[in-house]
Design an enzyme around this catalytic site. Structure first.
Site, PDB file in Angstrom:
ATOM      1  N   LYS A  83       0.814  -1.221   0.000  1.00 25.12           N
ATOM      2  CA  LYS A  83       0.000   0.000   0.000  1.00 25.12           C
ATOM      3  C   LYS A  83       0.838   1.257   0.000  1.00 25.12           C
ATOM      4  O   LYS A  83       0.363   2.321  -0.404  1.00 25.12           O
ATOM      5  CB  LYS A  83      -0.976  -0.015   1.180  1.00 25.12           C
ATOM      6  CG  LYS A  83      -2.048  -1.094   1.016  1.00 25.12           C
ATOM      7  CD  LYS A  83      -3.292  -0.833   1.824  1.00 25.12           C
ATOM      8  CE  LYS A  83      -4.367  -1.852   1.452  1.00 25.12           C
ATOM      9  NZ  LYS A  83      -5.632  -1.626   2.111  1.00 25.12           N
ATOM     10  N   LYS A 121     -11.155  -3.764  -2.545  1.00 25.52           N
ATOM     11  CA  LYS A 121     -12.043  -2.599  -2.562  1.00 25.52           C
ATOM     12  C   LYS A 121     -11.350  -1.401  -3.172  1.00 25.52           C
ATOM     13  O   LYS A 121     -11.946  -0.579  -3.821  1.00 25.52           O
ATOM     14  CB  LYS A 121     -12.435  -2.209  -1.139  1.00 25.52           C
ATOM     15  CG  LYS A 121     -13.406  -3.124  -0.514  1.00 25.52           C
ATOM     16  CD  LYS A 121     -14.041  -2.424   0.679  1.00 25.52           C
ATOM     17  CE  LYS A 121     -14.076  -3.386   1.833  1.00 25.52           C
ATOM     18  NZ  LYS A 121     -12.829  -3.395   2.607  1.00 25.52           N
ATOM     19  N   LYS A 176      -5.153  -9.619  -5.935  1.00 24.94           N
ATOM     20  CA  LYS A 176      -6.364 -10.041  -5.223  1.00 24.94           C
ATOM     21  C   LYS A 176      -7.499  -9.056  -5.479  1.00 24.94           C
ATOM     22  O   LYS A 176      -7.257  -7.862  -5.690  1.00 24.94           O
ATOM     23  CB  LYS A 176      -6.084 -10.215  -3.724  1.00 24.94           C
ATOM     24  CG  LYS A 176      -6.070  -8.940  -2.925  1.00 24.94           C
ATOM     25  CD  LYS A 176      -6.108  -9.217  -1.423  1.00 24.94           C
ATOM     26  CE  LYS A 176      -6.216  -7.890  -0.696  1.00 24.94           C
ATOM     27  NZ  LYS A 176      -7.378  -7.693   0.109  1.00 24.94           N
TER      28      LYS A 176
END
Ligand code: ATP
Ligand code: LTN
Length: 332
Positions: free
Chosen positions: A114, A199, A196
């Site tokens: 991230k 969201k 993956k």
């Protein structure tokens, strides 16, 4: 009768709940809530670790609650609440941040992914994210943490933090275990089977949302990437088809072998049409209940407040033990 074991899990209100969240986590929460003393937390504080829009956070927090209720979380059985409503999460996170080590946080894969290499300019909260997550679980002395595969490392870390606290300051915490499903623990994006389903991917065709209408689901599945070759079989060199077969298998409750058997002599197109039917059948009732609940968001807010009151009681007991063990003077 022995008391039911406790479980804890969380979901970020960073966007819309997708099929990966459902198969990897939420579906099992619904199954487990009658057997375990269950705490399910909408982790709004975690949703602030990447730049966020306050209005969206507020809307998504309640909408996530409504979707969890629509999925079958029963507030009379499980404790469902918003993380920020129980300030002990933040308080314990501070104490644990004095126990956790820089080196162990630096090894976290989610932080590396991230922060995208921008480790100097991302917020500190993204780095300390797993400490807040450790606080979430340890606060309730939960045994089981039902999560998808991506969270295994964070659960290992919370065990290490709990072990260190217990040995340095006294036995306060239970060592939690990651409960990861045998199938569906890692659903991949439809447009990129190497990443993956997530969201925050922000690619409209990458994820099936639980609130997607049937025609949207069918379109997303039609446009899903496939692999070379023609046979509908699961194998390491066919990651895209394997992902579609996995979704089919988990939702239909059939083994991968049984699903493959259905498509002998057929092609990828046939698999996509049949899969769309299976997904629509599974998600339509959820979407309908969700739409009803979203017509009255005050009711969802009311249920979340009941959950927060119960969570606060349990959290207060643990925090009293934490303060005592740490040497913080109780208020006179
Ligand atoms: P974000 O993209 O914002 O990080 P996310 O989609 O990863 O969000 P979370 O709210 O962080 O979702 O995770 C909620 C639960 O869903 C966790 O238990 C996580 O392990 C599980 N989960 C998330 N993505 C998947 C996936 N693709 N397959 C299976 N389980 C998943
Ligand atoms: N980090 C998790 C969400 C999460 C969680 C938790 C999961 C926050 N706190 C406690 C299990 C237990 C995620 O990114 N999926």
């Amino acid at each position: 009768m022995t008391e039911a074991q406790r479980i804890f899990s969380g979901i970020q209100p960073t966007g819309y709940i997708h099929l990966g969240n459902y198969l990897g986590a939420v579906r099992r929460w619904v199954d487990q809530q009658s057997e375990f003393d269950s705490f399910f937390c909408i982790v709004d504080l975690h949703a602030m670790t990447l730049p966020w829009d306050p209005k969206e956070l507020q809307e998504r927090s309640v909408a996530t609650g409504a979707m969890l209720l629509a999925c079958g979380i029963d507030p009379t059985q499980a404790t469902l609440y918003l993380q920020s409503h129980v300030p002990a999460h933040s308080e314990l996170a501070w104490v644990l941040s004095c126990i956790a080590r820089m080196g162990e946080l630096r090894r976290m894969v989610q932080f590396k992914e991230k922060s995208k290499g921008e480790t100097e300019s991302v917020g500190v909260g993204l780095f300390t994210y797993p400490v807040l997550q450790a606080a979430d679980v340890l606060l309730y002395r939960a045994h089981g943490v039902p999560v998808g595969e991506d969270q295994r490392q964070h659960v290992e870390l919370m065990r290490d933090i709990a072990t260190r606290f217990n040995s340095q300051l006294g036995e306060v915490f239970v060592l939690p275990e990651a409960w990861i499903p045998a199938a569906g623990a890692r659903i991949m994006s439809l447009d990129d089977p190497s990443s993956k389903m997530s969201k925050s991917a922000n690619r409209p065709n990458s994820a099936i949302l639980l609130e997607d209408k049937p025609e949207v689901i069918a379109k997303k599945i039609r446009s899903a990437v496939t692999d070379s070759g023609r046979e509908v079989t699961a194998s390491p060199d066919k990651p895209a088809v394997t992902n579609l077969l996995t979704i089919y298998s988990v939702l239909a409750g059939e083994s991968i072998a049984a699903v493959q058997e259905r498509f002998v002599g057929k092609g990828y197109g046939d698999l996509k049409v049949a899969l769309a039917d299976v997904v629509v059948a599974a998600l339509s009732p959820l979407r309908e209940r969700y739409e009803e609940l979203m017509a009255d968001p005050a009711e969802t807010a009311r249920l979340l407040a009941i959950g927060a009151a119960r969570a606060s009681e349990v959290a207060a007991t643990t925090m009293a033990d934490v303060r005592r063990a740490a040497g913080l003077v109780p208020p006179a």
